[in-house]
Structure formats: C-alpha cells, structure tokens
Scaffold this active site. Structure first.
Site, PDB file in Angstrom:
ATOM      1  N   PHE A 132       0.748  -0.918   0.145  1.00  0.00           N
ATOM      2  CA  PHE A 132      -0.254  -0.158   0.578  1.00  0.00           C
ATOM      3  C   PHE A 132       1.023   1.855   0.213  1.00  0.00           C
ATOM      4  CE2 PHE A 132      -2.435   3.655   1.707  1.00  0.00           C
ATOM      5  CZ  PHE A 132      -3.830   3.351   0.887  1.00  0.00           C
ATOM      6  N   ASP A 217       8.682   2.331   1.732  1.00  0.00           N
ATOM      7  CA  ASP A 217       7.643   3.423   2.106  1.00  0.00           C
ATOM      8  C   ASP A 217       8.149   3.140   3.499  1.00  0.00           C
ATOM      9  OD1 ASP A 217       5.749   4.056   2.849  1.00  0.00           O
ATOM     10  OD2 ASP A 217       4.664   3.654   1.042  1.00  0.00           O
ATOM     11  N   LYS A 246       3.158  10.815   7.506  1.00  0.00           N
ATOM     12  CA  LYS A 246       2.099  10.566   9.111  1.00  0.00           C
ATOM     13  C   LYS A 246       3.162  11.617  10.051  1.00  0.00           C
ATOM     14  CE  LYS A 246       0.212   6.089   7.971  1.00  0.00           C
ATOM     15  NZ  LYS A 246      -0.849   6.135   7.788  1.00  0.00           N
TER      16      LYS A 246
HETATM   17  C1  LIG Z   1       3.214   2.774   3.871  1.00  0.00           C
HETATM   18  C2  LIG Z   1       2.025   3.722   3.117  1.00  0.00           C
HETATM   19  N1  LIG Z   1       2.389   4.505   2.494  1.00  0.00           N
HETATM   20  C3  LIG Z   1       1.612   5.142   1.927  1.00  0.00           C
HETATM   21  C4  LIG Z   1       1.021   5.754   2.178  1.00  0.00           C
HETATM   22  C5  LIG Z   1      -0.851   7.018   2.227  1.00  0.00           C
HETATM   23  O1  LIG Z   1      -0.444   8.370   2.922  1.00  0.00           O
HETATM   24  P1  LIG Z   1      -0.895   9.291   2.484  1.00  0.00           P
HETATM   25  O2  LIG Z   1      -2.459   8.786   3.521  1.00  0.00           O
HETATM   26  O3  LIG Z   1      -0.738  10.571   3.569  1.00  0.00           O
HETATM   27  O4  LIG Z   1      -1.263   9.729   1.688  1.00  0.00           O
HETATM   28  C6  LIG Z   1       0.494   5.453   3.365  1.00  0.00           C
HETATM   29  C7  LIG Z   1      -0.929   5.666   4.546  1.00  0.00           C
HETATM   30  O5  LIG Z   1      -1.389   5.067   4.774  1.00  0.00           O
HETATM   31  C8  LIG Z   1       1.161   3.861   4.074  1.00  0.00           C
HETATM   32  O6  LIG Z   1       0.829   3.629   5.363  1.00  0.00           O
END
Ligand SMILES: Cc1ncc(COP(=O)(O)O)c(C=O)c1O
Length: 398
Positions: A132, A217, A246
């Site tokens: 994700f 990520d 975050k």
């Molecule tokens: C691992 C990871 N990458 C990217 C994102 C996306 O972040 P955002 O919701 O700030 O766009 C999230 C959000 O939960 C995430 O957990």
C-alpha cells in the site's frame, strides 16, 4: 453533537468509512469526544500521532512560527525550512543526504517514483503484492488492493507486482528496464506483515545486480514506530530513496522523499515542485517532532512498550480461539481474528478505546509512542472484553 456529524455528512466527501464519534480534543495517547468521553487512541490517525496528540513541544513550535511566517514558497529560502532539512539529515540513513519535501504520504511516493524514473531513464516499477503506497495515480499504481485500483483503471503503465517476502519472485520481474523496486519494510494496510529476516538484504542485492533503485516506504514504519528509527535498520539495509510522512510534523500534513545527492541531482529545475512543499509552519512542527523523538529516545520506548503490548496480545490469543495470529514489531502490532471485527471495534469505542482495522478481520494497533503502561493495560482489557463478547455472541448464534 449530532449536528456536527451531520454537517460532515451533508457537505463533506462520503469517501471515509466513519466511526460515529466526534473527536474534539487530544493529549498524549488520549482523545476526547464532544460529550467529554475519553478514549485511549490505539489508532492515532493510522499512526500519525507518533509523539502524542498536541505534543507540547510541537504546539509551542507551531505557535512561535505562526506569529512569524506561515507561508513561504520554495522559490525563496526560509530559515524554518533550512533548520528542518538539517535536523532531518541528522536522522536520515547514511548517504540519504537530500530531502524533497511534500505534504503527504502519497505525494512522497509520487516524488520517489518520478525520481527513480528520472535518474535511471527506465520505465518499470516493481511493487509488492499486498503493498500500500497511497491513492493518487502514481502511488495507486504501486498499490495492490483491487478495491482501490479497479474503479480508476487504467492506472500508470509498467507497474508489476512481486510476491512479498519472496526474493525469487522479485528476481523474475526485475530487469534492465526496471527503474525501481518499491516496498514497505513491514506491510501495514495488509495486516502488519513482517517479512523473513534476510528478505530485504536479498531485495537490495536484486536491485544492485539490475541497476534498479530500491525505494523503501517508511511512511507507517518510520520515526521509531518499530523500535528503530527506520524499520529497514532491523535488517541493515539502506534504500536509494526512502519515503516518510504520517507523524513527521507531529500531525501537521507533511512528508519527504529522502535520497542521495546523485539521485536528487537528476531532477532539473521545475520538474517536481508544489506550492506548499516545505511550508514553514509544517517545517517548524517537524523540527520539534524530530527533536522530541531523538531527545526522548522514542524508538527505544516503542521497543519496550511494544513488548508489553505484544505479550498482552499473545496472552489474549492463547485464551481466545477467536484470535488467529498476533504479529508486528515495536508499536506496530496486529491481532488477526477469525471474524469480521466491525462490531468489536464499535464495542471498544463504547468502552473508550480506539483500534484500527487492517482488513475486516484484523485489529491494527499503532498507538502514540508516548502511550503509558496504564493505557496499554486499559487497551488490552477492553480488547479482551470485546473479543469475549464476540465469542459469546457467536456461541449463541450456533
Ligand atoms: C505505507 C504507506 N504508504 C503510503 C501511505 C499514504 O499516505 P497518505 O494517506 O498520507 O497519502 C500510507 C497511508 O496509510 C501508508 O501506510
């Protein structure tokens, strides 16, 4: 009470799956609703409130900055931005000396994908099944879940998916046209999936052999949550690009793609900018947040508190057959059950604890790293209570 909720329903987007509670105040690991009821917050906005809600150091820094300068476009230099970049450099993995600032997690991954394509001149991005990375088009193209992807097809071309935790599956997909491999060190959204211990070293080698960049990520795993500043430290792996967001600015929208001088150098003027990137208020909040994380040694706290929380979850699992598995590291934990947990989540809210989902059957716990032992005990008690209720309800049905 009701009217504030209905205002959101009336005028807001219907895209969020809402809980029937209006949160109006927070402090540390606690939040309060508009009736004054308190909750232990084990969701923390999906891991955002890492230094606690309304952390006093962050609040003070925002107050000070808001009286001096709130906005300053990146085409001008700014003192708060410079200070943040230096502070971020102090905690970044070795060699990732440059930061492209953004406003969210998805945007950080967009930046990472563009950096990788620009630097290598290659097209292909290999992501992970179960991964994700956000819901904007680039980030969504690297995201696995059909539910998020299919309504918006076609997504970007040249994205492939390898089996997470299986280096051979990756090796088969990575070739001379691969710009980058992108992965979460621990998959959050998909259920807090921890890979085998030697996996990321193998991923690093696959990338090196093909001349592809490795993007990690760390949006959910970073900033101490798993017991190290960056989860990739558990396996001694340094990526070419790391994305963070975050809790980076204590709850103010913010993010970054960290990379080497060489990779950042391939972006030419104007190729990737945005109006709010490096906003002084967010930078001041982030400087205070990073200061708090390092001064209080929050990664060590996450490790110690995570052990207590995980031991409690394992004890509950051993007493309740309804729990199938307990997983995770530090304060990024999950308890997978054999049932849909919607009712149990509502039951926990009723009892004053907020848990998050990780799929329909799994509780995800991402509490602020400042949570105390009493609050951990309270969360465990409530979890056990709602699971017991669920078991009794099912027994009555059968
Ligand atoms: C691992 C990871 N990458 C990217 C994102 C996306 O972040 P955002 O919701 O700030 O766009 C999230 C959000 O939960 C995430 O957990």
């Amino acid at each position: 009470m009701e009217s504030r909720r209905s205002l959101e329903d009336e005028y807001g987007s219907s895209a969020f799956q809402k809980f029937p509670v209006t949160i109006v105040r927070g402090s540390g690991a606690m939040v309060w609703d508009d009736s004054g009821k308190e909750y232990v917050d084990c969701m923390a906005g999906y891991g955002v409130a890492i230094v606690g809600h309304c952390n006093p150091a962050v609040v003070e820094s925002i107050k000070r900055q808001s009286e001096r300068l709130i906005t300053c476009h990146g085409s001008f230099y700014n003192d708060a931005r410079g200070e943040l970049l230096q502070k971020l450099n102090g905690v970044s993995p070795k060699g990732l000396e440059k930061a492209l600032l953004t406003n969210s997690g998805a945007e950080s991954n967009e930046a990472a994908i563009k950096l990788a394509r620009r630097h290598t001149g290659r097209k292909k991005i290999v992501s992970m099944m179960g991964g994700f990375h956000g819901k904007t088009f680039g980030a969504l193209s690297a995201t696995w879940n059909k539910k998020y992807r299919e309504p918006f097809m076609p997504l970007l071309e040249h994205f492939d998916f390898a089996r997470y935790g299986d280096a051979q599956s990756l090796e088969q997909l990575v070739d001379a046209d691969t710009a980058a491999v992108i992965a979460e060190p621990i998959q959050g959204e998909t259920g807090v999936v921890v890979p085998p211990p030697d996996y990321f070293r193998q991923v690093r080698e696959v990338c090196n052999r093909a001349g592809a960049l490795l993007i990690l990520d760390e949006i959910q795993t970073g900033l101490g949550r798993t017991g190290k500043m960056w989860a990739s430290e558990h396996w001694g792996v340094v990526p070419d690009i790391m994305t963070v967001s975050k809790g980076l600015a204590g709850g103010i929208p913010f993010g970054a793609a960290l990379t080497t001088r060489e990779v950042m150098g391939s972006l030419k003027k104007g190729e990737h900018t945005s109006t709010f990137a490096g906003n002084p208020l967010a930078c001041a909040a982030a400087t205070a947040t990073l200061g708090f994380i390092t001064e209080r040694n929050l990664p060590t706290q996450a490790e110690a508190k995570g052990k207590i929380l995980k031991a409690g979850l394992l004890r509950i699992a051993s007493a309740h057959r309804i729990v199938r598995d307990v997983r995770g590291m530090g304060l990024m934990l999950a308890a997978e059950t054999r049932v849909d947990i919607h009712e149990a989540l509502l039951g926990a809210l009723n009892e004053g604890v907020i848990f998050a989902y990780s799929g329909r059957e799994t509780f995800r716990l991402l509490p602020p790293l400042v949570i105390d032992e009493g609050q951990i005990r309270r969360a465990l008690e409530v979890l056990e209570g709602v699971l017991t209720n669920e078991e009794e309800r099912r027994a009555r049905q059968n």
